[in-house]
Design a protein around this motif. Structure first.
Motif, short mmCIF file in Angstrom:
data_model
loop_
_atom_site.label_atom_id
_atom_site.label_comp_id
_atom_site.label_asym_id
_atom_site.label_seq_id
_atom_site.Cartn_x
_atom_site.Cartn_y
_atom_site.Cartn_z
N ASP A 116 -24.02 -25.49 6.32
CA ASP A 116 -22.83 -25.36 5.45
C ASP A 116 -21.53 -25.53 6.22
O ASP A 116 -20.46 -25.67 5.61
CB ASP A 116 -22.82 -23.98 4.76
N GLY A 117 -21.63 -25.49 7.55
CA GLY A 117 -20.43 -25.62 8.36
C GLY A 117 -19.61 -24.37 8.43
O GLY A 117 -18.41 -24.42 8.81
N THR A 118 -20.16 -23.22 8.03
CA THR A 118 -19.41 -21.96 8.06
C THR A 118 -19.30 -21.40 9.47
O THR A 118 -18.50 -20.49 9.72
CB THR A 118 -20.09 -20.92 7.16
N ILE A 119 -20.11 -21.90 10.40
CA ILE A 119 -20.04 -21.44 11.79
C ILE A 119 -19.16 -22.42 12.57
O ILE A 119 -19.43 -23.63 12.60
CB ILE A 119 -21.44 -21.35 12.41
N PRO A 120 -18.09 -21.95 13.18
CA PRO A 120 -17.23 -22.85 13.95
C PRO A 120 -17.97 -23.45 15.14
O PRO A 120 -18.95 -22.88 15.63
CB PRO A 120 -16.07 -21.95 14.39
N ASP A 121 -17.50 -24.62 15.55
CA ASP A 121 -18.18 -25.34 16.64
C ASP A 121 -18.27 -24.53 17.91
O ASP A 121 -19.28 -24.56 18.62
CB ASP A 121 -17.45 -26.67 16.92
N GLU A 122 -17.21 -23.77 18.23
CA GLU A 122 -17.22 -23.02 19.48
C GLU A 122 -18.21 -21.86 19.46
O GLU A 122 -18.55 -21.29 20.50
CB GLU A 122 -15.82 -22.49 19.80
N ARG A 123 -18.75 -21.47 18.26
CA ARG A 123 -19.72 -20.37 18.14
C ARG A 123 -21.16 -20.85 17.94
O ARG A 123 -22.09 -20.06 17.92
CB ARG A 123 -19.34 -19.48 16.95
N ARG A 124 -21.29 -22.18 17.85
CA ARG A 124 -22.63 -22.71 17.56
C ARG A 124 -23.61 -22.42 18.70
O ARG A 124 -24.78 -22.10 18.46
CB ARG A 124 -22.53 -24.21 17.31
#
Length: 469
Positions: free
Chosen positions: A271-279
């Motif tokens: 869904d893209g709810t997790i920001p890239d820096e937290r993936r």
């Protein structure tokens, strides 16, 4: 229709047959003894009458009595209700016969008379006038008869009646006794086999999953012991059934929790709810959950193999101290997360064990992971090796939360956890079961001491090996 295949029927009919054959044997022996005693009485009676006849004949001969006068003298001795006496000459011709006799002289076998005349006594059973009779014939010893020979034949009549009477005397008590014994045997057999019937009925209920029934044990004999063993088996089956249910529930719980987390993380990533820096952080969490599922599956498979006896030990001498040092290195990531240390004592001495290296490593890892899991941050876990004559003692102690006294009996069971609430997600719940199975497989014993809030100590022995050069 009576089912002859039941234990009750076999027991009842076996006892009944034994009693019947015993009475039958008794009856046969009794009849035989009656037969011998009866004929012995006849022999004694014959001797008595023959002596009387010899005296009377000698008296008649001394006084030159005629045959008519001699016959009158002998009449009282010749005629009786149950037997008759006939006196013959040496040619087999009757000289003196009773006036009233139940014996037909012509039916008497003359061979008896001729044999007796030759000096050979005769005693024989025969049928006269259709009735069983007993004949005794012998030569009389008369002193004054010159060359003339007298032969007396004594015939006992109607022996059938005496045997019938004796048979009736036996048959009546025999029938009453058999009937009474049969009733007693029936009750005893029913009482003996009652627990077996109960076991059969309860076994059918056990097969359907009803473990609430027990056998009533009312004796201390083998059947009573069997009943107690059956009740113990039922209790064990009930326990196994509860364990099976708990196993399914716990495995489902332990699989659902990480799978639910994985699904949540994947949905969030898609869904893209997790920001890239937290993936990267969530990838790490997903890896940890995946590792947890894999460990649960592997531990479950290992436990199943151990319980089913599908594991063979490959024992060899090896360096136990070095193995512990390598395990500590493998556990460094878990130790670093909680800023913990594992201390091996003594530090400078190397010990060698005779065991299955891989299985002992699995047991040690499970024990150390258990110690790390339930210990506080920045604490220490101590591993101590003690040397004895033929064995080594390995002790693993921590300063963690300990185990409650009421939980101690259950720690070796699958999916048992110290808090019993299963809120801690870090363990699989079967590690200690695997440890115990491995140590048991080596023929050794594992021990545990714990005080709630003061830590736990696990210890076990291993066969000692000589130093490897």
């Amino acid at each position: 229709m009576i089912n002859t295949k039941t234990i009750f029927s076999k027991l009842f009919f076996s006892y009944a047959l034994i009693i019947f054959l015993s009475f039958l044997l008794f009856g046969i022996v009794f009849i035989y003894m009656f037969h011998l005693n009866l004929y012995e009485d006849y022999e004694e009676l014959y001797v008595y009458h023959s002596e009387q006849l010899e005296e009377n004949l000698e008296y008649a001969l001394d006084n030159n009595w005629t045959d008519e006068e001699t016959g009158s003298l002998l009449e009282t001795s010749l005629s009786h209700r149950d037997y008759s006496i006939i006196i013959y000459d040496d040619n087999g011709s009757p000289l003196f016969t009773p006036e009233s006799s139940r014996t037909n002289i012509d039916d008497l076998d003359q061979q008896y008379i001729r044999t007796a005349a030759q000096g050979n006594p005769v005693s024989a059973g025969t049928r006269l006038n259709g009735s069983l009779s007993y004949v005794i014939a012998d030569k009389l010893n008369v002193q004054e008869n010159g060359d003339e020979t007298f032969v007396t034949a004594m015939v006992f009549h109607d022996l059938d009646h005496q045997y019938y009477q004796m048979g009736a005397m036996i048959l009546l008590p025999f029938t009453v006794t058999i009937a009474f014994a049969g009733g007693i045997l029936f009750l005893i057999s029913r009482k003996i086999t009652a627990p077996l019937r109960d076991m059969n009925e309860i076994a059918l209920k056990l097969a359907k999953g009803d473990f609430s029934q027990t056998v009533k044990v009312s004796s201390q004999d083998e059947v009573g012991q069997l009943g107690e063993t059956f009740n113990y088996m039922a209790a064990e089956l009930n326990g196994l059934e509860e364990m099976r249910k708990d196993f399914i529930a716990n495995v489902s719980h332990d699989l659902r929790s990480p799978l639910t987390s994985l699904k949540g993380f994947l949905v969030a990533l898609l869904d893209g709810t997790i920001p890239d820096e937290r993936r990267e952080h969530y990838y790490t969490l997903m890896k940890d959950e995946t590792d947890r599922v894999i460990k649960l599956v592997n531990d479950t498979l290992d436990m199943s193999k151990l319980e089913n006896g599908q594991v063979e030990l490959l024992t060899e001498p090896y360096n136990l101290t070095k193995q512990l040092q390598e395990i500590v290195t493998k556990l460094e990531p878990q130790l670093n997360k909680k800023s913990m240390r594992i201390i091996i004592e003594p530090k400078t001495t190397e010990f060698y064990a005779e065991a299955d290296r891989d299985k002992i490593e699995q047991a040690l890892i499970n024990l150390l992971q258990n110690a790390i899991q339930f210990s506080q941050k920045e604490s220490e876990v101590f591993v101590r090796i003690e040397e004895h004559t033929d064995e080594l003692t390995v002790t693993i102690s921590d300063n963690g939360q300990g185990i409650a006294e009421e939980d101690m009996p259950y720690i070796w069971e699958r999916f048992s956890k110290a808090d019993r609430s299963r809120t801690n997600k870090s363990g699989t719940g079967i590690g200690l079961s695997i440890v115990k199975s491995i140590i048991d497989l080596h023929g050794c014993e594992i021990r545990v001491e714990s005080v709630e809030g003061s830590g736990t100590v696990f210890s076990f022995n291993l066969p000692k090996a000589d130093e490897i050069t």
